[in-house]
Design a protein around this motif. Structure first.
Motif, PDB file in Angstrom:
ATOM      1  N   LEU A 284      -3.269   3.264  38.297  1.00  0.00           N
ATOM      2  CA  LEU A 284      -4.729   3.337  38.393  1.00  0.00           C
ATOM      3  C   LEU A 284      -5.279   2.180  39.209  1.00  0.00           C
ATOM      4  CD1 LEU A 284      -5.859   4.431  34.818  1.00  0.00           C
ATOM      5  CD2 LEU A 284      -6.274   5.665  36.957  1.00  0.00           C
ATOM      6  N   LYS A 287      -5.025   2.986  42.581  1.00  0.00           N
ATOM      7  CA  LYS A 287      -5.672   4.269  42.882  1.00  0.00           C
ATOM      8  C   LYS A 287      -4.666   5.310  43.372  1.00  0.00           C
ATOM      9  CE  LYS A 287     -10.178   2.195  43.873  1.00  0.00           C
ATOM     10  NZ  LYS A 287     -10.674   2.530  42.534  1.00  0.00           N
ATOM     11  N   TYR A 289      -3.319   8.327  42.430  1.00  0.00           N
ATOM     12  CA  TYR A 289      -3.476   9.445  41.523  1.00  0.00           C
ATOM     13  C   TYR A 289      -2.299  10.422  41.592  1.00  0.00           C
ATOM     14  CZ  TYR A 289      -8.271   7.774  41.048  1.00  0.00           C
ATOM     15  OH  TYR A 289      -9.370   7.003  40.809  1.00  0.00           O
ATOM     16  N   THR A 359      -9.199   6.881  32.230  1.00  0.00           N
ATOM     17  CA  THR A 359      -9.966   7.486  33.321  1.00  0.00           C
ATOM     18  C   THR A 359     -11.214   8.224  32.851  1.00  0.00           C
ATOM     19  OG1 THR A 359      -8.586   9.486  33.206  1.00  0.00           O
ATOM     20  CG2 THR A 359      -7.905   7.758  34.751  1.00  0.00           C
TER      21      THR A 359
END
Length: 507
Positions: A284, A287, A289, A359
């Motif tokens: 995370l 970033k 994903y 998230t």
């Protein structure tokens, strides 16, 4: 954004999973004696009374951690102070919350014993809340440094073997309080086994003192995580509370035993939590994903596949499995089947939640609250409907287990879709060859359950391995990939699985 998960991520998850699966096997070996001793020495009534008390105490301990079991990893990754100070802030928060919870339950013990008289040591059981909360936070702090072997030692060896040995020893002294005393002994032993590696890793913080503003901020930030933990706990344990209101302690005791057997596959999911959480937080932060989607999809398949195998092994010869605990517990075989099915249905949602708590905290919380309310309502409807229709007590008591399976299945669908929308990628672990493997296990298992009663022993001694072999052969041959087989690359030795630090690195 990268296009694939770095191999080190899956390798770390697989390594942590292998270590904790070894611990899971050790826990299984230690849990069976406790179930046998509790069932044969104490009986369903005392087991049911104990089950209701423990469910309330563990809820209080969970609330006392204020979500730090999972939130501590993020707090440490974003810290601008020494990590030792952060973890001791967390310990201080849990200390205060545990004292409040212990005092409240000691003043209102009827919450723990709703349908039986209070006496003996009943009022003092809540004192153990602090030990449970501190052990959880210590292990969470160690997991951040990728030391999962400490959790194996505390949870898979020290805790279950202590409660088994203590339950047997206390049965010669006090049958009434023996289970409570053995539970207290196991929690204290687990705390010691958690604190020793924790202090070796983090030490006593130099110059640390509690900062009220920082402590309040830490507690406030983790409220959504605390809520998620409480809702997940409630989903798994509210059935006992409902049974306690509708049925005598004997029925609760039988259900509790089925629940304990079914909780064994649930440990498979928690086996990956200590390592999956930190890996996801790092992805995370970058970033990445795509990496998170791969991680969730991979772990969810591992867990679903393993839990499906355990469902076959537990549900097909269900009466024989429950009969090991004691002949009076055979009535719990229907509940056992639905509880095991619930674990399979929950797997995708449970792994998805590991990412959602970071998230989409509030949406995850709302989903959990809604589905818990649905589960409670459905449990009540099923019990009352089956009672009105004159169904057997065995089916009535299985009502909450049926509601749990339906609720967890729906929750998995909703949470998986939410995470998919956030990540922009599929996280579904489903593979059609799983059905072929299930069919193979059912065929083999049915052959053994068709044996005459005098050969019932063969259901367990021969039938269980045969079911596992048929299921695993088909699964391995047609459902697994090279990435799946990484999980079995190198299982830890018994010594590695039990050493508190064995190879764990700070990173």
């Amino acid at each position: 954004m990268t296009t694939e998960t770095p191999p080190s991520d899956i390798d770390q998850i697989a390594k942590g999973g292998r270590t904790n699966i070894a611990g899971f096997i050790l826990r299984l070996a230690a849990r069976i004696p406790f179930l046998f001793i509790a069932g044969r020495y104490y009986g369903p009534e005392l087991v049911g009374r104990f089950a209701l008390a423990v469910v309330v105490v563990e809820l209080a301990a969970l609330i006392a951690t204020l979500g730090l079991k999972r939130g501590l990893a993020q707090a440490l990754s974003e810290a601008n102070r020494p990590h030792a100070c952060i973890v001791w802030d967390a310990m201080a928060v849990a200390f205060v919350a545990s004292l409040v919870a212990s005092g409240f339950l000691s003043l209102v013990p009827a919450l723990m014993y709703p349908n039986t008289p209070i006496g003996g040591l009943d009022r003092w059981l809540p004192i153990i809340i602090l030990a449970i909360a501190w052990s959880d936070i210590s292990l969470a702090a160690l997991a951040y440094r990728l030391n999962v072997k400490a959790a194996v030692t505390a949870r898979a060896i020290v805790e279950p073997w202590t409660i088994s040995i203590a339950a047997w020893a206390f049965s010669f002294w006090t049958i009434r309080d023996g289970l409570v005393l053995s539970y207290v002994a196991s929690m204290v032993a687990a705390l010691v086994a958690s604190l020793v590696p924790f202090l070796r890793s983090y030490g006593l913080p130099s110059g640390w003192s509690p900062r009220l503003r920082d402590l309040w901020r830490l507690a406030r930030i983790n409220v959504p995580l605390a809520g998620a933990d409480a809702l997940e706990w409630g989903t798994r344990n509210v059935d006992r509370l409902i049974l306690g209101r509708f049925f005598p302690p004997e029925i609760v005791g039988i259900y509790f035993m089925a629940q304990q057997v079914a909780s064994i596959p649930q440990r498979l999911k928690t086996s990956f939590d200590p390592i999956l959480g930190p890996v996801i937080t790092r992805s995370l932060a970058a970033k990445d994903y795509t990496a998170i989607a791969v991680q969730v999809r991979q772990v969810a398949f591992w867990i679903m596949a393993a839990q499906t195998g355990l469902l076959l092994m537990g549900a097909i010869p269900g009466e024989a499995v429950m009969g090991v605990v004691g002949p009076q517990f055979v009535a719990g075989s229907i509940a056992l089947a639905f509880l095991l099915a619930a674990e399979v249905l929950a797997s995708t949602g449970a792994v998805s939640e590991t990412a959602l708590v970071y998230t989409a905290r509030h949406r995850n919380l709302m989903i959990g609250a809604t589905m818990l309310a649905f589960q409670i309502a459905l449990s009540l409807v099923l019990i009352l409907a089956m009672r009105a229709l004159g169904w057997s007590l065995q089916w009535q008591a299985a009502g909450p287990a049926i509601a749990l399976a339906i609720s967890l299945g729906l929750t998995s669908i909703v949470k998986a879709r939410l995470l998919r929308s956030i990540l922009g990628q599929s996280i579904s672990p489903w593979r059609w060859p799983l059905l072929w493997a299930v069919a193979a296990g059912v065929v083999v298992g049915s052959l053994f359950t068709a044996l005459p009663p005098r050969l019932e022993w063969a259901e367990l001694l021969i039938g269980e391995p045969a079911i596992a072999a048929a299921y695993l052969f088909v699964l391995w041959r047609w459902a697994t990939t090279p990435a799946d087989r990484a999980l079995f690359g190198k299982m830890p030795t018994a010594e590695e699985a039990t050493l508190p630090h064995g190879g764990a690195r700070t990173s």
